[in-house]
Design a protein around this motif. Structure first.
Motif, mmCIF file in Angstrom:
data_model
loop_
_atom_site.group_PDB
_atom_site.id
_atom_site.type_symbol
_atom_site.label_atom_id
_atom_site.label_comp_id
_atom_site.label_asym_id
_atom_site.label_seq_id
_atom_site.Cartn_x
_atom_site.Cartn_y
_atom_site.Cartn_z
ATOM 1 N N TRP A 67 49.344 53.093 38.222
ATOM 2 C CA TRP A 67 48.175 53.715 38.855
ATOM 3 C C TRP A 67 48.282 55.220 38.711
ATOM 4 O O TRP A 67 49.204 55.840 39.219
ATOM 5 C CB TRP A 67 48.140 53.343 40.333
ATOM 6 C CG TRP A 67 46.817 53.523 41.005
ATOM 7 C CD1 TRP A 67 46.022 54.618 40.982
ATOM 8 C CD2 TRP A 67 46.153 52.561 41.823
ATOM 9 N NE1 TRP A 67 44.889 54.409 41.742
ATOM 10 C CE2 TRP A 67 44.955 53.153 42.267
ATOM 11 C CE3 TRP A 67 46.462 51.267 42.224
ATOM 12 C CZ2 TRP A 67 44.066 52.479 43.098
ATOM 13 C CZ3 TRP A 67 45.572 50.602 43.046
ATOM 14 C CH2 TRP A 67 44.391 51.201 43.475
ATOM 15 N N THR A 68 47.330 55.824 38.023
ATOM 16 C CA THR A 68 47.294 57.267 37.843
ATOM 17 C C THR A 68 46.129 57.838 38.640
ATOM 18 O O THR A 68 44.983 57.407 38.468
ATOM 19 C CB THR A 68 47.139 57.638 36.355
ATOM 20 O OG1 THR A 68 48.214 57.048 35.618
ATOM 21 C CG2 THR A 68 47.156 59.143 36.170
ATOM 22 N N SER B 178 39.012 66.817 43.436
ATOM 23 C CA SER B 178 40.287 67.493 43.711
ATOM 24 C C SER B 178 40.143 68.598 44.751
ATOM 25 O O SER B 178 41.004 68.763 45.616
ATOM 26 C CB SER B 178 40.860 68.102 42.430
ATOM 27 O OG SER B 178 41.316 67.109 41.558
ATOM 28 N N ALA B 179 39.079 69.371 44.672
ATOM 29 C CA ALA B 179 38.893 70.492 45.595
ATOM 30 C C ALA B 179 38.745 69.985 47.036
ATOM 31 O O ALA B 179 39.307 70.579 47.964
ATOM 32 C CB ALA B 179 37.674 71.321 45.193
ATOM 33 N N HIS C 216 45.777 68.039 43.085
ATOM 34 C CA HIS C 216 45.664 67.957 44.539
ATOM 35 C C HIS C 216 46.867 67.179 45.070
ATOM 36 O O HIS C 216 47.626 66.598 44.281
ATOM 37 C CB HIS C 216 44.345 67.284 44.941
ATOM 38 C CG HIS C 216 44.132 65.969 44.269
ATOM 39 N ND1 HIS C 216 44.688 64.798 44.733
ATOM 40 C CD2 HIS C 216 43.471 65.636 43.128
ATOM 41 C CE1 HIS C 216 44.349 63.801 43.920
ATOM 42 N NE2 HIS C 216 43.620 64.286 42.939
ATOM 43 N N PRO C 217 47.069 67.125 46.379
ATOM 44 C CA PRO C 217 48.261 66.481 46.943
ATOM 45 C C PRO C 217 48.391 64.973 46.685
ATOM 46 O O PRO C 217 49.478 64.425 46.888
ATOM 47 C CB PRO C 217 48.133 66.756 48.447
ATOM 48 C CG PRO C 217 47.311 67.987 48.537
ATOM 49 C CD PRO C 217 46.333 67.891 47.393
ATOM 50 N N LEU C 218 47.349 64.307 46.262
ATOM 51 C CA LEU C 218 47.426 62.866 45.993
ATOM 52 C C LEU C 218 47.617 62.549 44.514
ATOM 53 O O LEU C 218 47.883 61.397 44.160
ATOM 54 C CB LEU C 218 46.161 62.160 46.495
ATOM 55 C CG LEU C 218 45.797 62.377 47.961
ATOM 56 C CD1 LEU C 218 44.500 61.655 48.294
ATOM 57 C CD2 LEU C 218 46.916 61.943 48.879
ATOM 58 N N ALA C 219 47.458 63.535 43.653
ATOM 59 C CA ALA C 219 47.545 63.317 42.203
ATOM 60 C C ALA C 219 48.944 62.885 41.808
ATOM 61 O O ALA C 219 49.942 63.310 42.393
ATOM 62 C CB ALA C 219 47.156 64.585 41.457
ATOM 63 N N GLY C 220 48.993 62.001 40.820
ATOM 64 C CA GLY C 220 50.291 61.582 40.314
ATOM 65 C C GLY C 220 50.188 60.294 39.525
ATOM 66 O O GLY C 220 49.135 59.647 39.477
ATOM 67 N N HIS C 221 51.297 59.939 38.909
ATOM 68 C CA HIS C 221 51.399 58.697 38.150
ATOM 69 C C HIS C 221 52.346 57.794 38.938
ATOM 70 O O HIS C 221 53.538 58.060 39.027
ATOM 71 C CB HIS C 221 51.932 58.977 36.751
ATOM 72 C CG HIS C 221 51.905 57.776 35.869
ATOM 73 N ND1 HIS C 221 52.416 57.798 34.598
ATOM 74 C CD2 HIS C 221 51.441 56.517 36.052
ATOM 75 C CE1 HIS C 221 52.263 56.604 34.043
ATOM 76 N NE2 HIS C 221 51.683 55.813 34.916
#
Length: 137
Positions: free
Chosen positions: A33-34, A121-122, A39-44
């Motif tokens: 899940w990417t 993201s903002a 932003h603070p929730l972004a990631g792989h």
């Protein structure tokens, strides 16, 4: 065999009714899940546990009633589904969190095994700036 739009709506209904556990029963333990963006929730995230801890657990700390996700639109082609979602949540400080999402989902049977998620993201950044979760006690 392709997944039916009605089945996808049934699986996502858990998110709409506040029953995240019902939804996550249909997510593979080893989901890929990417969450795109800056932003603070972004990631792989390479597991269901990692995804939940990196996103939903954080959101539950800053939103009054959790994520409150609702399906706006589905586009289904074989085992690939594009899901447009909206959040009509409120942060603990009263800030409206009316985010929009697009999840590009792959199903293996009726289990989600791959997701690419797009969001504002903002707005997410602002949510965590106004509702910090790393405040020392």
């Amino acid at each position: 065999m392709a997944i039916a739009p009605e089945r996808v709506r049934e699986i996502f209904r858990g998110l709409e009714t506040g029953d995240g556990a019902a939804f996550f029963r249909h997510v593979a333990d080893n989901v890929d899940w990417t969450v795109l963006g800056t932003h603070p929730l972004a990631g792989h995230y390479r597991s269901k546990h990692a995804f939940v801890e990196g996103t939903f657990a954080k959101l539950n700390k800053v939103l009054s009633q959790g994520t409150e996700l609702y399906v706006d639109h589905l586009l289904v082609k074989d085992d690939d589904v594009t899901v447009e979602l909206k959040s009509l949540a409120t942060a603990k400080n009263g800030m409206p969190f009316d985010n929009r999402y697009c999840w590009v989902v792959h199903f293996e049977g009726d289990v989600i095994d791959h997701v690419r998620a797009y969001l504002d993201s903002a707005l997410v950044t602002r949510l965590f700036q106004e509702n910090p979760i790393d405040v020392p006690r």
